[in-house]
Design a protein around this motif. Structure first.
Motif, PDB file in Angstrom:
ATOM      1  N   ASP A  99       2.933 -22.133  24.006  1.00 46.75           N
ATOM      2  CA  ASP A  99       3.189 -23.143  22.985  1.00 46.75           C
ATOM      3  C   ASP A  99       2.734 -22.690  21.601  1.00 46.75           C
ATOM      4  O   ASP A  99       2.888 -23.428  20.623  1.00 46.75           O
ATOM      5  CB  ASP A  99       2.503 -24.456  23.356  1.00 46.75           C
ATOM      6  N   ALA A 100       2.175 -21.463  21.492  1.00 46.88           N
ATOM      7  CA  ALA A 100       1.758 -20.939  20.188  1.00 46.88           C
ATOM      8  C   ALA A 100       2.860 -20.128  19.523  1.00 46.88           C
ATOM      9  O   ALA A 100       2.696 -19.641  18.402  1.00 46.88           O
ATOM     10  CB  ALA A 100       0.504 -20.085  20.347  1.00 46.88           C
TER      11      ALA A 100
ATOM     12  N   VAL B 138       5.962 -19.310  17.371  1.00 48.35           N
ATOM     13  CA  VAL B 138       6.665 -19.957  16.263  1.00 48.35           C
ATOM     14  C   VAL B 138       8.010 -19.279  15.975  1.00 48.35           C
ATOM     15  O   VAL B 138       8.881 -19.873  15.346  1.00 48.35           O
ATOM     16  CB  VAL B 138       5.800 -19.969  14.981  1.00 48.35           C
ATOM     17  N   GLU B 139       8.184 -18.037  16.410  1.00 44.03           N
ATOM     18  CA  GLU B 139       9.463 -17.340  16.285  1.00 44.03           C
ATOM     19  C   GLU B 139       9.691 -16.513  17.538  1.00 44.03           C
ATOM     20  O   GLU B 139       8.737 -15.935  18.084  1.00 44.03           O
ATOM     21  CB  GLU B 139       9.496 -16.419  15.055  1.00 44.03           C
TER      22      GLU B 139
ATOM     23  N   ARG C 101       6.435 -14.105  17.359  1.00 45.26           N
ATOM     24  CA  ARG C 101       5.365 -14.261  16.372  1.00 45.26           C
ATOM     25  C   ARG C 101       4.658 -15.560  16.651  1.00 45.26           C
ATOM     26  O   ARG C 101       5.319 -16.602  16.844  1.00 45.26           O
ATOM     27  CB  ARG C 101       5.931 -14.254  14.947  1.00 45.26           C
ATOM     28  N   ASP C 102       3.318 -15.523  16.696  1.00 45.12           N
ATOM     29  CA  ASP C 102       2.569 -16.739  17.022  1.00 45.12           C
ATOM     30  C   ASP C 102       2.022 -17.389  15.757  1.00 45.12           C
ATOM     31  O   ASP C 102       2.259 -16.929  14.643  1.00 45.12           O
ATOM     32  CB  ASP C 102       1.453 -16.443  18.025  1.00 45.12           C
ATOM     33  N   ARG C 103       1.261 -18.464  15.960  1.00 50.53           N
ATOM     34  CA  ARG C 103       0.738 -19.233  14.825  1.00 50.53           C
ATOM     35  C   ARG C 103      -0.218 -18.419  13.962  1.00 50.53           C
ATOM     36  O   ARG C 103      -0.409 -18.710  12.787  1.00 50.53           O
ATOM     37  CB  ARG C 103       0.037 -20.498  15.331  1.00 50.53           C
ATOM     38  N   ASP C 104      -0.831 -17.383  14.536  1.00 48.48           N
ATOM     39  CA  ASP C 104      -1.755 -16.540  13.779  1.00 48.48           C
ATOM     40  C   ASP C 104      -1.040 -15.430  13.010  1.00 48.48           C
ATOM     41  O   ASP C 104      -1.686 -14.592  12.376  1.00 48.48           O
ATOM     42  CB  ASP C 104      -2.789 -15.918  14.721  1.00 48.48           C
TER      43      ASP C 104
END
Length: 705
Positions: free
Chosen positions: A200-201, A203-204, A253-256
């Motif tokens: 769920d982290a 984003v792309e 790509r994750d939230r970080d």
């Protein structure tokens, strides 16, 4: 000291003819790529697993394809020949990159690419192990060009340790997508769901499917994250089946802000694989393919640009030991010794003048080659060996060089005595022209090295051609410069003697080997007739060389012997010009597709004057991209029906063998290779050039169907 010096130089001469070290094969080189096979281990024993890889160093802007090339393209293929009982793994692919060109989406690799795989040797082996691979790859930029090569590695017997190439494998392991920890599932409407910690982290996300046709490669992919899961909506492809496992590389790509390339697979999917590595039991030798020469071939550069420069430097250095060059060097060296230490400034100035004369003359030679190439050899560079005339001429040239080195005939002896007079002149001008003369008198002796430089010059970019010739000039001038700056070396120089002639004769055999290899290349192009023609040409040249040698030996009627040699040589030249066409090619080969007619400029002009639409396809039998485009786009029922419905004349030009009319058409449209597709609309509208990689829809859209 003198004996040691001679042995070192002889060893260098031998090393120049050898392929690269056992842990990196000789390279196949073009202006687009430098390709070798490398090993991560420096030795092997029975039962060992050896890590090998195809190493492709691609020129800027060029790329190869992933195991699923996407809408078009072709992945590299490798056939491995190893001892019977060996086993081989699949390729371990690095993460690919998505490449979009209009409506065509492909998955590619750029830059420095390593394609590793492993070979497990059988038990009971003794001694060094030789592994041979035949590989092919499609390299593309504005055009796509198929290339291939044969690579050999010999691993010494012993306990394996890390080779000098092992860091390449470490970097390649980092580039291989890591298996994702998430559970993956695909629905009937092609939604890929990922569940597990961290899903769920995301984003792309961008999925590059491992199998062709399961997903529309260029379609948008919509990401939704909810309830601890990520769902990626895909557009089903022609081969999509929800009951079939789905796998591929997922760029996320994750939230970080961290980006990763992960391998995802639904249950039942194979891990990352590609069955392009084939094992052939037994130590089966492979011949060098026509069209691209491996490094071990004495007629072509095979070590890359850096190695070409290095060996040109060494070749120029060895020229100083040739009988025609040594007297010039020796006379000037003795004049240096007579000047003594008090004239070092003068000596050094003359040394630099000599070096300038040598390098300038080599630059002039490079300019001549470039001028010849621009006059007609540049179009289609990289495919010179597809021409039977070129192959026959190169075989004849190298055979004649070998005859000269063997002493059957000679030339240039008059220049040597002239060199002695010029070398005795004082002043900077005398040193400069002595350097120029050294190159002139070296011409017959440069054969073992100039042959490779000539082949390189016919295919390499102009800047690289110039650099190789400059390196050869620096090598020829280097001992002279050392003698100027270290005068004591003049007293240690080996004296002329019979060893120089023996060395010259020994260097003839690589030339004969190169000629034999080129005759084999001709056999692949023109069959038995081509081989027969080549052998007759070589026989005539041997006769001409013998006649000339008799005249040079002081025969009473030397003029008659020379005239006979000239006539026989002219007959041989006619034989070269009449080299048979490639087997299965010619004016009508490869153009028999239904509804097509051969390309002819007059016919094209006639159709355009009448306002009729024309679709021109420039192709070749050796062009994998061309054949692929014809299969997936131009030969489909939809395109053929559209041609018939709209009254489009379909013309095909076959460039399997160089055709000046097709070459001119390519140049008119800014191309130097095939494929080329041009659509001429009706009523004299401006022509449109299509992409080099076609789909049926691209063709239909362009012709307005």
């Amino acid at each position: 000291m003198r004996a040691t010096f001679i042995r070192l130089l002889l060893l260098l001469a031998v090393l120049i003819q050898l392929p690269a070290s056992a842990l990196e094969s000789g390279a196949v080189v073009s202006a687009r790529a430098i390709v070798t096979m490398v090993s991560a281990q420096d030795a092997a024993r029975a039962g060992d697993t050896v890590d090998l890889a195809l190493h492709l160093r691609l020129a800027e802007g060029w790329h190869i394809y992933w195991m699923n090339p996407g809408d078009a393209g072709q992945p590299p293929r490798i056939e491995l020949y190893a001892p019977a009982g060996s086993s081989v793994s699949d390729l371990r692919w690095p993460a690919p990159k998505r490449h979009v060109d209009g409506p065509v989406t492909t998955f590619i690799h750029e830059g420095d690419v390593l394609l590793p795989f492993s070979v497990t040797l059988p038990a009971g082996l003794d001694g060094p192990q030789t592994l041979t691979a035949k590989a092919g790859w499609l390299v593309c930029k504005d055009i796509c060009i198929p290339e291939e090569g044969v690579f050999r590695l010999t691993l010494p017997a012993g306990v394996a340790t890390r080779s000098a190439e092992a860091p390449l494998f470490d970097a390649a392991l980092d580039a291989v997508p890591v298996k994702a920890d998430w559970q993956a599932a695909v629905s009937a409407d092609a939604v890929l769901t990922l569940s597990g910690p961290g899903a769920d982290a995301i984003v792309e996300a961008d999925l590059l499917p491992a199998d062709w046709g399961q997903v529309e490669h260029g379609a948008a992919q919509t990401l939704t994250v909810a309830d601890g899961r990520a769902a990626l909506a895909l557009q089903p492809g022609a081969a999509f089946d929800p009951t079939r496992a789905l796998s591929g590389v997922l760029h996320v790509r994750d939230r970080d802000g961290i980006t990763r390339a992960l391998w995802v697979a639904t249950p039942g999917a194979a891990t990352q694989r590609a069955p392009v590595v084939l094992l052939a039991g037994g130590d089966a030798p492979l011949p060098a393919p026509a069209g691209l020469a491996p490094a071990a071939a004495p007629v072509a550069d095979g070590f890359g640009f850096a190695w070409a420069v290095l060996f040109a430097l060494a070749g120029g250095l060895l020229l100083n030991l040739m009988p025609c060059v040594f007297p010039v060097l020796a006379i000037k060296a003795l004049s240096f010794a007579r000047l003594g230490g008090h004239a070092q400034r003068t000596v050094r100035a003359q040394s630099l003048a000599y070096c300038a004369g040598v390098v300038t003359t080599f630059l002039l030679l490079a300019g001549v080659l470039l001028a010849l190439r621009s006059a007609g050899l540049q179009a289609g560079w990289g495919f010179q060996f597809q021409s039977p005339v070129f192959v026959t001429a190169m075989a004849a040239l190298l055979f004649v060089i070998g005859l000269n080195l063997s002493g059957v005939f000679g030339f240039g002896s008059g220049f040597a005595s002239a060199g002695g007079a010029l070398a005795s002149r004082p002043g900077l001008s005398g040193s400069f022209f002595t350097g120029a003369l050294a190159v002139v008198v070296a011409t017959p002796c440069t054969a073992p090295f100039m042959g490779g430089a000539l082949a390189f010059a016919l295919a390499a970019p102009a800047a690289q051609t110039v650099a190789v010739f400059v390196a050869m000039g620096v090598g020829l001038a280097l001992p002279y410069a050392l003698l100027a700056f270290v005068p004591g070396l003049a007293r240690r120089m080996p004296r002329p003697g019979p060893w120089m002639d023996r060395m010259k004769q020994a260097l003839a055999f690589p030339m004969y080997a190169a000629a034999a290899w080129l005759v084999w290349v001709l056999s692949q192009q023109s069959g038995a007739d081509g081989v027969l023609m080549a052998l007759v040409v070589l026989l005539l040249l041997a006769l001409a060389a013998w006649l000339l040698g008799v005249a040079q030996g002081g025969a009473s009627n030397a003029g008659t012997w020379r005239t006979g040699a000239l006539l026989v040589a002219l007959i041989a030249a006619v034989g070269i010009a009449r080299a048979p066409e490639p087997a299965g090619t010619g004016p009508s080969a490869g153009i028999a597709a239904a509804g097509s007619e051969p390309y002819a400029p007059a016919r094209l002009s006639e159709l355009r004057a009448a306002g009729r639409p024309v679709f021109v396809n420039m192709t070749a039998a050796w062009c994998v991209t061309c054949l692929m485009n014809e299969k997936v786009a131009l030969s489909t029922t939809g395109v053929q029906q559209a041609f018939a419905t709209r009254g489009i004349t379909y013309m095909k030009g076959d460039w399997t063998r160089s055709d000046p009319l097709i070459t001119d058409f390519l140049r008119q449209h800014g191309r130097d290779g095939v494929p080329l597709y041009v659509y001429f609309p009706p009523a004299g509208a401006s022509p449109a050039v299509l992409p080099q990689i076609l789909t049926e829809q691209i063709v239909l859209d362009r012709i307005g169907s």
